[in-house]
Structure formats: C-alpha cells, structure tokens
Enzyme design. Structure first.
Site, PDB file in Angstrom:
ATOM      1  N   SER A 120       0.782  -1.364   0.142  1.00 49.53           N
ATOM      2  CA  SER A 120       0.138  -0.003  -0.028  1.00 49.53           C
ATOM      3  C   SER A 120       0.848   1.366  -0.158  1.00 49.53           C
ATOM      4  CB  SER A 120      -0.976  -0.133   1.183  1.00 49.53           C
ATOM      5  OG  SER A 120      -1.342   1.160   1.412  1.00 49.53           O
ATOM      6  N   TYR A 147      -0.526  -0.714  10.721  1.00 51.56           N
ATOM      7  CA  TYR A 147      -0.659  -0.969   9.151  1.00 51.56           C
ATOM      8  C   TYR A 147       0.088  -0.632   8.353  1.00 51.56           C
ATOM      9  CZ  TYR A 147      -3.346  -1.152   4.795  1.00 51.56           C
ATOM     10  OH  TYR A 147      -3.717  -1.551   3.495  1.00 51.56           O
ATOM     11  N   LYS A 151       2.769  -2.527   5.988  1.00 50.25           N
ATOM     12  CA  LYS A 151       2.804  -2.352   4.577  1.00 50.25           C
ATOM     13  C   LYS A 151       4.328  -1.892   4.113  1.00 50.25           C
ATOM     14  CE  LYS A 151      -0.482  -4.092   3.752  1.00 50.25           C
ATOM     15  NZ  LYS A 151      -1.073  -5.009   2.804  1.00 50.25           N
ATOM     16  N   SER A 182     -13.439  -1.183  -0.630  1.00 51.13           N
ATOM     17  CA  SER A 182     -13.500  -2.598  -0.098  1.00 51.13           C
ATOM     18  C   SER A 182     -13.721  -2.499   1.293  1.00 51.13           C
ATOM     19  CB  SER A 182     -12.186  -3.264  -0.305  1.00 51.13           C
ATOM     20  OG  SER A 182     -11.218  -2.837   0.433  1.00 51.13           O
TER      21      SER A 182
HETATM   22  N1  LIG Z   1      -8.913  -1.091   0.089  1.00 49.79           N
HETATM   23  C1  LIG Z   1      -7.700  -0.195  -0.110  1.00 49.79           C
HETATM   24  O1  LIG Z   1      -8.013   0.973  -0.220  1.00 49.79           O
HETATM   25  C2  LIG Z   1      -6.384  -0.680  -0.298  1.00 49.79           C
HETATM   26  C3  LIG Z   1      -5.107   0.370  -0.470  1.00 49.79           C
HETATM   27  C4  LIG Z   1      -4.137  -0.317  -0.291  1.00 49.79           C
HETATM   28  C5  LIG Z   1      -3.761  -1.422  -0.199  1.00 49.79           C
HETATM   29  N2  LIG Z   1      -4.675  -2.443   0.104  1.00 49.79           N
HETATM   30  C6  LIG Z   1      -4.245  -3.940   0.282  1.00 49.79           C
HETATM   31  O2  LIG Z   1      -5.033  -4.618  -0.574  1.00 49.79           O
HETATM   32  C7  LIG Z   1      -5.227  -6.042  -0.155  1.00 49.79           C
HETATM   33  C8  LIG Z   1      -6.615  -6.336  -0.040  1.00 49.79           C
HETATM   34  O3  LIG Z   1      -7.456  -5.642   0.799  1.00 49.79           O
HETATM   35  P1  LIG Z   1      -8.977  -5.211   0.549  1.00 49.79           P
HETATM   36  O4  LIG Z   1      -9.071  -3.692   0.197  1.00 49.79           O
HETATM   37  O5  LIG Z   1      -9.461  -5.994  -0.540  1.00 49.79           O
HETATM   38  O6  LIG Z   1      -9.564  -5.499   1.843  1.00 49.79           O
HETATM   39  P2  LIG Z   1     -10.710  -6.403   2.336  1.00 49.79           P
HETATM   40  O7  LIG Z   1     -11.919  -6.388   1.268  1.00 49.79           O
HETATM   41  O8  LIG Z   1     -10.630  -6.468   3.775  1.00 49.79           O
HETATM   42  O9  LIG Z   1     -10.050  -7.878   1.954  1.00 49.79           O
HETATM   43  C9  LIG Z   1      -9.327  -8.722   2.840  1.00 49.79           C
HETATM   44  C10 LIG Z   1      -9.152 -10.093   2.646  1.00 49.79           C
HETATM   45  O10 LIG Z   1      -8.145 -10.579   3.509  1.00 49.79           O
HETATM   46  C11 LIG Z   1      -8.645 -11.848   3.946  1.00 49.79           C
HETATM   47  N3  LIG Z   1      -8.130 -11.890   5.302  1.00 49.79           N
HETATM   48  C12 LIG Z   1      -8.239 -11.105   6.231  1.00 49.79           C
HETATM   49  N4  LIG Z   1      -7.503 -11.909   7.508  1.00 49.79           N
HETATM   50  C13 LIG Z   1      -7.034 -13.144   6.964  1.00 49.79           C
HETATM   51  C14 LIG Z   1      -6.544 -13.922   7.600  1.00 49.79           C
HETATM   52  N5  LIG Z   1      -6.210 -13.917   8.967  1.00 49.79           N
HETATM   53  N6  LIG Z   1      -6.190 -15.087   6.950  1.00 49.79           N
HETATM   54  C15 LIG Z   1      -6.623 -15.206   5.430  1.00 49.79           C
HETATM   55  N7  LIG Z   1      -7.262 -14.102   4.853  1.00 49.79           N
HETATM   56  C16 LIG Z   1      -7.803 -12.941   5.556  1.00 49.79           C
HETATM   57  C17 LIG Z   1     -10.190 -11.223   4.199  1.00 49.79           C
HETATM   58  O11 LIG Z   1     -10.744 -12.423   4.456  1.00 49.79           O
HETATM   59  P3  LIG Z   1     -12.305 -12.363   5.014  1.00 49.79           P
HETATM   60  O12 LIG Z   1     -13.350 -12.382   3.784  1.00 49.79           O
HETATM   61  O13 LIG Z   1     -12.303 -13.773   5.650  1.00 49.79           O
HETATM   62  O14 LIG Z   1     -12.589 -11.415   6.122  1.00 49.79           O
HETATM   63  C18 LIG Z   1     -10.432 -10.384   2.942  1.00 49.79           C
HETATM   64  O15 LIG Z   1     -10.657 -11.481   1.948  1.00 49.79           O
HETATM   65  C19 LIG Z   1      -4.654  -5.740   1.436  1.00 49.79           C
HETATM   66  O16 LIG Z   1      -3.378  -6.229   1.617  1.00 49.79           O
HETATM   67  C20 LIG Z   1      -4.649  -4.268   1.771  1.00 49.79           C
HETATM   68  O17 LIG Z   1      -3.880  -4.166   2.499  1.00 49.79           O
HETATM   69  C21 LIG Z   1      -5.859  -2.012   0.026  1.00 49.79           C
END
Ligand SMILES: NC(=O)c1ccc[n+]([C@@H]2O[C@H](COP(=O)([O-])OP(=O)(O)OC[C@H]3O[C@@H](n4cnc5c(N)ncnc54)[C@H](OP(=O)(O)O)[C@@H]3O)[C@@H](O)[C@H]2O)c1
Length: 327
Positions: A120, A147, A151, A182
């Site tokens: 991120s 967090y 990252k 998300s």
């Molecule tokens: N959204 C943003 O704006 C943003 C920006 C920069 C980077 N990111 C990065 O993008 C990636 C995906 O995030 P997202 O935005 O798609 O968030 P999200 O919708 O919350 O998805 C996160 C996923 O991680 C899974 N997860 C959480 N804890 C876990 C565990 N202990 N074991 C296995 N799986 C686990 C969740 O599973 P469950 O369905 O079981 O909860 C969910 O499927 C992350 O690494 C995040 O840091 C996101």
C-alpha cells in the site's frame, strides 16, 4: 477481482481463505462467472502459523505447480481480537513470509514464476521499530501505525526476497492497488456510520476491478523481471522513500521474520533445494534485482502500451499443463 481475471484467462486458481463458507462460496461464484471449473478453495488463516503450515502441506501434496503466488489478504485493524502479538504484522507480513518460504521449492521448479505482495502507499508512513516489532497493538492510533509498518514490511520483504532469489527465475514485486472501495477499513467503522460512508466510498474510491490491475500487471506483464524487488503503483514502477529501499533494514526484517515465523535453520536451507535450470525461452531474470531507480517517465510497459497480458498468461498456462504420461 484478481482471482476472477486469472480464472477468466484459464488459470487454475487456488483461493486461500480463512472462512470455509465464504471461500467455497467465492470459488463457486468465480467458477460460474469465469466459466472455468479450475477454481478451488483451500483453508488458510494467516493469523495462525499452524494454519499456514497446514495449508502449505496440503497445497504441496495436491498441487504440482505454482506459477504465481499473490499475497492479497490483509487487515487494517485487530477488530475485537486481542492477541498477545502484533496481529497486523502477523496477517499482513509474517504469515505471507512463512507461506512464501514453505512454497519456495515449488516456485523454483516452476520458473519463470512470480510472487506478488500486495502492499500500500501507506508504507510511506511506516517506520519499523525492531525492538517492538511483535508488540500487541492497542487502539486505533496504534493500529493505523501498525498497518503502515506492515505495508512497509511488504515492500522490504519483496526487496530482500528479490535479492535472495537472484538468478533462480523466481521474481517478486510489491504492488499498491490504489485506494479501493473494499471492506478493509469500512468493516471497522461503526455500523450506523456505514450507510453514510458507502456512497462516499463508491464515489471517490476505485472499484475492485481497478484495484486488481496493478497486482495483475505484476503477476503477468512480460519484461518486468529486471525490476524484481521493486514497488509498483498504477502499473508502473515507483520510487519509494529511503526507509523502503534500505537494504540493511530489509535484511534485518528478514532475519526477525524468520524468528517470528518460527522457521528452523534446517527449513531455511530446505527452501534452497530443488532449484532447476531456468526455462531457456523465459525472459532473463539474471540482472541485478535492484537496478537504478528509474524516473516515473521511463518507458516501462503498461497495460495500455503493451497488449501482451494474454500472451504472458498463455505462457504460464502452457507451463501449467500436465506433463504427458510415459506409456
Ligand atoms: N482497499 C484499499 O484501499 C487498499 C489500499 C492499499 C492497499 N490495500 C491492500 O489490498 C489488500 C486487499 O485488501 P482489500 O481492500 O481487498 O480488503 P478486504 O476487502 O478487507 O479484503 C481483505 C481480505 O483478506 C482476508 N483476510 C483477512 N484476514 C485474514 C486471515 N487471517 N487469513 C486469511 N485471509 C484473511 C479477508 O478475508 P475474510 O473475507 O475472511 O475477511 C479478505 O478476503 C490488502 O493487503 C490491503 O492492505 C488495500
């Protein structure tokens, strides 16, 4: 979205999720939407080192190939969980670190193969304090900090992994998906506030499909192998701050992560086993893992400038086809 795109291109996709119910349902939906039956669920809870090990054992015994490993799962808060360790670091970095380590022998026999660590832009605010890396995180201020730190750990991990894997044919990349609409932060907002925030998030944040583009680019784009270990955003390699290109910190984090992941020295050596000669037809990955930091305007291929993603997928898939049986 990342998994859907890979499934649409015909890849065999293993969804590693902590909830069997949600994971099976997601795999079912992906099979329906992509028309590809080769999408399966396998249980993985990154918060549990035992679960990571169990997943790796199950994966290695059932899946002969691993061409692309994408670490996408992540958390931004501990929620109501109270663990005696830093849960954000565990899920966002230590679990993926251990998993990569355990699956490396398989990646090495499937070269050219790739590891993509979804990081991120928040890594820019990260500051790793090695004296308290695994301290439990309490309160939202500490969570925001943890967090960002986790990252930053993603970026340093990709960097050190590239160094360790130089010349093996396995390359790795840190990818920023952009600000995506998300559940990452929304799920920790009070319920009553969510209906107010959702429309706003929909307006100002990227749709998940947009968020998948840079991880997909890192997974599939041909010709980026010399940029192994680098950080990508908007499908381009990007400059990172000094803390994220500090090779000594990257190595120190590697050593600390081995300890926190409970890796035995013998297991460390194991991941060096089974190296195979690189596919002679594959793009070279023998160049330095950290070439000069390029300027943003350098002509690295982007999905717009290079329509070759399907070609790369085809290459990966051709490699993924089973070997003909000797009669
Ligand atoms: N959204 C943003 O704006 C943003 C920006 C920069 C980077 N990111 C990065 O993008 C990636 C995906 O995030 P997202 O935005 O798609 O968030 P999200 O919708 O919350 O998805 C996160 C996923 O991680 C899974 N997860 C959480 N804890 C876990 C565990 N202990 N074991 C296995 N799986 C686990 C969740 O599973 P469950 O369905 O079981 O909860 C969910 O499927 C992350 O690494 C995040 O840091 C996101």
């Amino acid at each position: 979205m990342t998994a859907l795109e890979l499934a649409r291109r015909g890849a065999r996709v293993v969804l590693a999720c902590r909830s069997r119910e949600r994971g099976e349902a997601a795999a079912f939906d992906l099979r329906q939407e992509s028309g590809n039956n080769e999408v399966i669920f396998m249980a993985l809870d990154l918060a549990s080192l035992a679960s990571v090990r169990a997943f790796a054992t199950a994966f290695l015994s059932s899946e002969p190939r691993l061409d692309i490993l994408i670490h996408n799962a992540g958390i931004s808060s501990c929620g109501r969980t109270r663990e005696p360790f830093n849960l954000l670091l565990r899920v966002n970095h230590i679990g993926p670190f251990l998993l990569t380590h355990l699956l490396l022998p398989r990646l090495k026999i499937c070269t050219p193969s790739r590891v993509v660590v979804v990081s991120s832009a928040a890594h820019r605010r990260g500051r790793l304090d090695f004296t308290r890396l695994d301290r439990p995180v309490v309160g939202w201020r500490q969570e925001l900090r943890a967090y960002a730190d986790s990252k930053l750990a993603n970026v340093l991990f990709a960097r050190e992994l590239a160094t360790q894997l130089e010349g093996t044919g396995v390359t790795c990349y840190a990818a920023h998906p952009g600000p995506v609409n998300s559940e990452l932060f929304l799920r920790h907002v009070p319920r009553w506030l969510r209906p107010l925030l959702r429309p706003l998030a929909w307006l100002v944040l990227r749709a998940p499909r947009g968020g998948a583009q840079t991880p997909l680019y890192c997974a599939l784009q041909e010709g980026i192998e010399p940029l192994s270990g680098r950080y990508f955003a908007n499908c381009h390699v990007e400059e990172v701050p000094p803390a994220a290109r500090d090779d000594r910190a990257a190595h120190r984090l590697w050593e600390a992560s081995k300890r926190l992941a409970g890796l035995e020295p013998a297991e460390d050596a194991e991941s060096d086993e089974e190296p195979q000669p690189e596919d002679p037809g594959a793009p070279s990955s023998l160049s330095s893992p950290h070439p000069e930091e390029p300027m943003a305007s350098e002509p690295y291929p982007s999905p717009q400038s290079s329509p070759d993603l399907s070609k790369v997928t085809r290459r990966i898939l051709i490699k993924a086809e089973p070997e003909p049986q000797a009669s």
